[in-house]
Design a protein around this motif. Structure first.
Motif, PDB file in Angstrom:
ATOM      1  N   PRO A   1      -1.092   9.078  -5.755  1.00 37.55           N
ATOM      2  CA  PRO A   1      -0.290   8.208  -4.892  1.00 37.55           C
ATOM      3  C   PRO A   1       0.335   7.083  -5.713  1.00 37.55           C
ATOM      4  N   SER A   2       1.616   6.830  -5.506  1.00 43.59           N
ATOM      5  CA  SER A   2       2.338   5.872  -6.339  1.00 43.59           C
ATOM      6  C   SER A   2       3.451   5.190  -5.554  1.00 43.59           C
TER       7      SER A   2
ATOM      8  N   ASP B   1       1.297   1.968   4.113  1.00 46.38           N
ATOM      9  CA  ASP B   1       1.378   3.271   4.781  1.00 46.38           C
ATOM     10  C   ASP B   1       0.282   4.241   4.339  1.00 46.38           C
ATOM     11  N   ASP B   2      -0.509   3.830   3.353  1.00 46.44           N
ATOM     12  CA  ASP B   2      -1.612   4.666   2.894  1.00 46.44           C
ATOM     13  C   ASP B   2      -2.806   4.453   3.827  1.00 46.44           C
ATOM     14  N   THR B   3      -3.224   5.515   4.483  1.00 46.19           N
ATOM     15  CA  THR B   3      -4.318   5.405   5.453  1.00 46.19           C
ATOM     16  C   THR B   3      -5.657   5.067   4.808  1.00 46.19           C
TER      17      THR B   3
ATOM     18  N   TYR C   1       0.430  -5.934  -0.202  1.00 50.52           N
ATOM     19  CA  TYR C   1       0.184  -5.197   1.036  1.00 50.52           C
ATOM     20  C   TYR C   1       1.263  -4.154   1.339  1.00 50.52           C
ATOM     21  N   GLN C   2       2.517  -4.576   1.349  1.00 49.78           N
ATOM     22  CA  GLN C   2       3.581  -3.670   1.798  1.00 49.78           C
ATOM     23  C   GLN C   2       3.707  -2.386   0.978  1.00 49.78           C
TER      24      GLN C   2
ATOM     25  N   ASN D   1      12.490   4.460  -2.190  1.00 51.20           N
ATOM     26  CA  ASN D   1      11.882   3.185  -2.569  1.00 51.20           C
ATOM     27  C   ASN D   1      10.702   2.937  -1.631  1.00 51.20           C
ATOM     28  N   GLU D   2       9.582   3.603  -1.921  1.00 51.31           N
ATOM     29  CA  GLU D   2       8.418   3.540  -1.047  1.00 51.31           C
ATOM     30  C   GLU D   2       7.189   4.070  -1.770  1.00 51.31           C
TER      31      GLU D   2
END
Length: 270
Positions: free
Chosen positions: A204-205, A79-81, A74-75, A224-225
């Motif tokens: 997206p990665s 932040d990906d909508t 999940y984490q 780191n995200e």
């Protein structure tokens, strides 16, 4: 006469056990009440990639694997909508039992109650809990775990990354995306004390950008995200990075995205 009466029952029982959805098929819909007492339907997330954790609130291995779904699945994508995660309690236990489950596992995403029917719809039984399922933005099952969550985490993450890479928003036109992942030479180089590092993501990665000395010791973590596709720029101040003065010399900066690793050298001078 007894055989004639039992045969239809046996056929119906077998059919109910075998009824389940397969990978590539449309995901069965559902509507359940969340732990926060809100009505939540799968259709609320049309157009999004949905991760589902089938759990039992009193299941010991679900308690062990719940943190994996939070921290590893999940984490990185939260932040990906275009992504959402749901937990479905297939043991149909009480609100207090699910509150305890949340507290013990640290799960922060939405948990839905009394969801045993969905386990039957997806797996054709009531015993295949502690499983991961991924649903595409088109509403089809693209991954259906056959083992406990801790046995296929990497596969689940890879599928989510792949599905999210197909999700293009109006803010990210496809013709603006780089065609590959790249890491540019820092500028200026040599530098003192600040420099800029640029890199490109073609999808997206989950991104890690770190600085190391020539002995391999980590000096700083710059990124780191999870990040969307596109061109990125990060600045690094060598004097403030470690809290102490760094010596002149060569340093390494390393970009990691999924399984790809790119590395370059730079020189700090004083």
């Amino acid at each position: 006469m007894k055989k004639l009466l039992l045969l239809p029952f046996a056929i119906l029982f077998t059919a109910s056990v075998l009824a389940q959805v397969n990978t590539g098929e449309e995901a069965p819909g559902f509507t359940y009440t969340s732990l926060e007492n809100e009505e939540v339907s799968l259709s609320d997330f049309d157009g999004k990639v949905v991760y589902i954790f089938f759990y039992g609130a009193g299941c010991p291995h679900c308690l062990d694997n719940g943190p994996i779904t939070e921290e590893d699945i999940y984490q990185p994508f939260m932040d990906d909508t275009n992504f959402v995660a749901l937990g479905l309690d297939t043991w149909n236990l009480s609100v207090s039992a699910n509150q305890s489950f949340r507290s013990e596992t640290g799960i922060s995403y939405t948990l839905l109650l009394n969801a045993r029917q969905s386990l039957e719809d997806y797996y054709g039984n009531t015993s295949s809990y502690d499983r991961s399922v991924v649903i595409s933005k088109e509403g089809n099952v693209v991954y259906k775990g056959t083992g406990f969550v801790d046995t296929d985490t990497d596969q689940v993450i890879a599928v989510i990354e792949e599905e999210l890479s197909k999700t293009i928003t109006s803010a990210e036109p496809v013709d603006e995306f780089p065609d590959r992942i790249s890491l540019a030479q820092n500028y200026p180089n040599p530098f003192n004390p600040s420099t800029t590092i640029s890199y490109s993501l073609n999808k997206p990665s989950q991104v890690s950008l770190k600085i190391y000395n020539m002995l391999g010791a980590e000096i700083a973590t710059l990124v780191n995200e999870r990040q969307p596709a596109g061109e990125k720029t990060v600045s690094w101040n060598a004097l403030s990075s470690s809290g102490s003065t760094l010596p002149s010399g060569l340093y390494i900066y390393q970009l990691k995205t999924g399984k790809q690793v790119l590395t370059k050298k730079m020189m700090l001078i004083k």
